[in-house]
Design a protein around this motif. Structure first.
Motif, PDB file in Angstrom:
ATOM      1  N   VAL A 189       0.825  -1.210   0.000  1.00  0.00           N
ATOM      2  CA  VAL A 189       0.000   0.000   0.000  1.00  0.00           C
ATOM      3  C   VAL A 189       0.860   1.262   0.000  1.00  0.00           C
ATOM      4  O   VAL A 189       0.585   2.230  -0.712  1.00  0.00           O
ATOM      5  N   THR A 190       1.928   1.269   0.808  1.00  0.00           N
ATOM      6  CA  THR A 190       2.721   2.488   0.987  1.00  0.00           C
ATOM      7  C   THR A 190       4.180   2.356   0.573  1.00  0.00           C
ATOM      8  O   THR A 190       4.789   3.330   0.150  1.00  0.00           O
ATOM      9  N   GLY A 196      -6.814  11.767  -4.665  1.00  0.00           N
ATOM     10  CA  GLY A 196      -7.369  10.425  -4.840  1.00  0.00           C
ATOM     11  C   GLY A 196      -6.410   9.341  -4.388  1.00  0.00           C
ATOM     12  O   GLY A 196      -6.801   8.361  -3.760  1.00  0.00           O
ATOM     13  N   GLY A 197      -5.112   9.532  -4.705  1.00  0.00           N
ATOM     14  CA  GLY A 197      -4.106   8.573  -4.265  1.00  0.00           C
ATOM     15  C   GLY A 197      -3.995   8.526  -2.760  1.00  0.00           C
ATOM     16  O   GLY A 197      -3.796   7.458  -2.162  1.00  0.00           O
ATOM     17  N   CYS A 198      -4.120   9.689  -2.130  1.00  0.00           N
ATOM     18  CA  CYS A 198      -4.063   9.768  -0.667  1.00  0.00           C
ATOM     19  C   CYS A 198      -5.235   9.013  -0.048  1.00  0.00           C
ATOM     20  O   CYS A 198      -5.063   8.245   0.904  1.00  0.00           O
ATOM     21  N   MET A 199      -6.433   9.222  -0.594  1.00  0.00           N
ATOM     22  CA  MET A 199      -7.607   8.529  -0.069  1.00  0.00           C
ATOM     23  C   MET A 199      -7.491   7.019  -0.287  1.00  0.00           C
ATOM     24  O   MET A 199      -7.932   6.219   0.553  1.00  0.00           O
ATOM     25  N   CYS A 200      -6.866   6.609  -1.405  1.00  0.00           N
ATOM     26  CA  CYS A 200      -6.670   5.172  -1.667  1.00  0.00           C
ATOM     27  C   CYS A 200      -5.718   4.560  -0.648  1.00  0.00           C
ATOM     28  O   CYS A 200      -5.959   3.446  -0.162  1.00  0.00           O
ATOM     29  N   GLN A 201      -4.644   5.277  -0.323  1.00  0.00           N
ATOM     30  CA  GLN A 201      -3.725   4.772   0.691  1.00  0.00           C
ATOM     31  C   GLN A 201      -4.421   4.598   2.029  1.00  0.00           C
ATOM     32  O   GLN A 201      -4.211   3.589   2.723  1.00  0.00           O
ATOM     33  N   PHE A 211      -7.690   4.169   2.528  1.00  0.00           N
ATOM     34  CA  PHE A 211      -8.684   3.099   2.426  1.00  0.00           C
ATOM     35  C   PHE A 211      -8.045   1.722   2.518  1.00  0.00           C
ATOM     36  O   PHE A 211      -8.428   0.889   3.352  1.00  0.00           O
ATOM     37  N   PHE A 212      -7.050   1.468   1.667  1.00  0.00           N
ATOM     38  CA  PHE A 212      -6.456   0.131   1.635  1.00  0.00           C
ATOM     39  C   PHE A 212      -5.602  -0.142   2.865  1.00  0.00           C
ATOM     40  O   PHE A 212      -5.489  -1.296   3.313  1.00  0.00           O
ATOM     41  N   SER A 252     -12.722   0.193   7.067  1.00  0.00           N
ATOM     42  CA  SER A 252     -12.080   1.130   6.146  1.00  0.00           C
ATOM     43  C   SER A 252     -13.079   2.116   5.553  1.00  0.00           C
ATOM     44  O   SER A 252     -12.808   3.317   5.457  1.00  0.00           O
ATOM     45  N   LEU A 262     -12.991   6.188   5.942  1.00  0.00           N
ATOM     46  CA  LEU A 262     -12.899   7.051   4.759  1.00  0.00           C
ATOM     47  C   LEU A 262     -14.097   7.979   4.651  1.00  0.00           C
ATOM     48  O   LEU A 262     -13.960   9.148   4.250  1.00  0.00           O
TER      49      LEU A 262
END
Length: 303
Positions: free
Chosen positions: A76-77, A95-100, A102-103, A156, A160
């Motif tokens: 993830v990171t 969007g990438g920040c929110m994906c990190q 979330f996952f 998650s 979010l």
């Protein structure tokens, strides 16, 4: 006339672990190597458990799922952190920040529940050995794994949902190497004190329930082993020590990152690196080094 009293933040600036190029070059080589070992180690455990018929048991089925979650959690990171060492300007899109986020919470929450499932498996094996095969049947194993994924997903989504609609109008600097809720929420252009309590309560309740269940399970196991010390119980207890080690390594950083009231930047960064990079690496090492059946399977694979 278009009202624009707040500018929408489309990306965040990541400050990373340090400013020194020499240290970043060192971290690049170090974390690239650790990530490669993590990926290969966890996927190797998954493959060897699937292919070796001697490992087709509930304990190893749950272990394979743990290794898969660790592989996902580290991915993830860590890849983003590694590539950022090569960049002078480190940014991540909204969007990438929110994906990190979330996952990260999806796999993290799922792993908490899966660790409880593994503790339950050891509890049944040691405390109710005669009923083990009937209790830990195929349907129970699949149900435990599905429950971990579902709870991780719900956790998650709830996290979010609390932050995705927050107004961000600057500053947009994250003093870390990845996006996480405690850092992002501080950048919102509003009072987030109540929201922070809700988010901490959400994470805290899940972590506390899982940790209490783990304590109950392993306390009961310890009591049973002390009461009936046999070779089989001693062998099962040896397996439990590996589980307990993983639990301590996983929950320790979580408690300090999300529940500890005092925030010290370098400590938070160290714990974040330990949680995201080191823990997924230690899990396969702990299980392969301490587990005789895995070692035997590795020898059979070489033959």
């Amino acid at each position: 006339m278009e009202e624009a009293n707040q500018s929408v933040v489309s990306e965040f600036i990541i400050l990373g672990l340090c400013d020194s190029w020499e240290l970043q070059a060192f971290f690049l080589v170090t974390f690239s190597s650790l990530y490669l070992v993590t990926v290969l180690g966890n996927l190797f455990i998954v493959v060897i458990i699937i292919t070796d018929l001697h490992l087709h048991s509930p304990m190893y089925f749950l272990l394979a799922n743990l290794s898969f979650i660790d592989f996902c959690l580290s991915s993830v990171t860590t890849p983003k952190m590694i590539t950022d060492f090569l960049k002078e300007s480190k940014t991540i899109s909204f969007g990438g920040c929110m994906c990190q986020i979330f996952f990260g919470h999806f796999f993290g929450g799922g792993e908490m529940v899966l660790l409880v499932s593994m503790a339950y498996d050891r509890y049944v094996a040691i405390c109710k050995p005669l009923h083990y095969s009937s209790i830990m049947d195929r349907h129970m194993c699949i149900g435990l794994v599905m429950t971990s994924w579902i709870i991780g997903f719900l956790h998650s989504v709830s996290q979010l949902a609390l932050i995705v609609k927050l107004p961000f109008c600057g500053p947009r600097e994250l003093d870390s190497f990845f996006c996480d809720i405690p850092l992002v929420i501080k950048l919102a252009c509003m009072d987030t004190s109540i929201l922070e309590i809700l988010i901490n309560a959400d994470s805290g309740v899940l972590a506390a329930i899982c940790f209490i269940l783990l304590l109950i399970s392993y306390s009961h196991i310890l009591f049973t082993v002390c009461l009936h010390s046999t070779d089989g119980a001693s062998k099962a207890l040896s397996t439990c020590t590996a589980h307990v080690t993983v639990v301590v390594l996983f929950f320790g950083p979580c408690i300090f990152i999300y529940l500890w009231p005092v925030s010290i930047t370098w400590v938070d960064k160290f714990l974040a690196v330990f949680y995201a990079v080191i823990t997924p690496l230690l899990n396969p090492a702990i299980y392969t080094l301490r587990n005789k059946e895995i070692k035997k399977a590795m020898k059979r694979l070489q033959c």
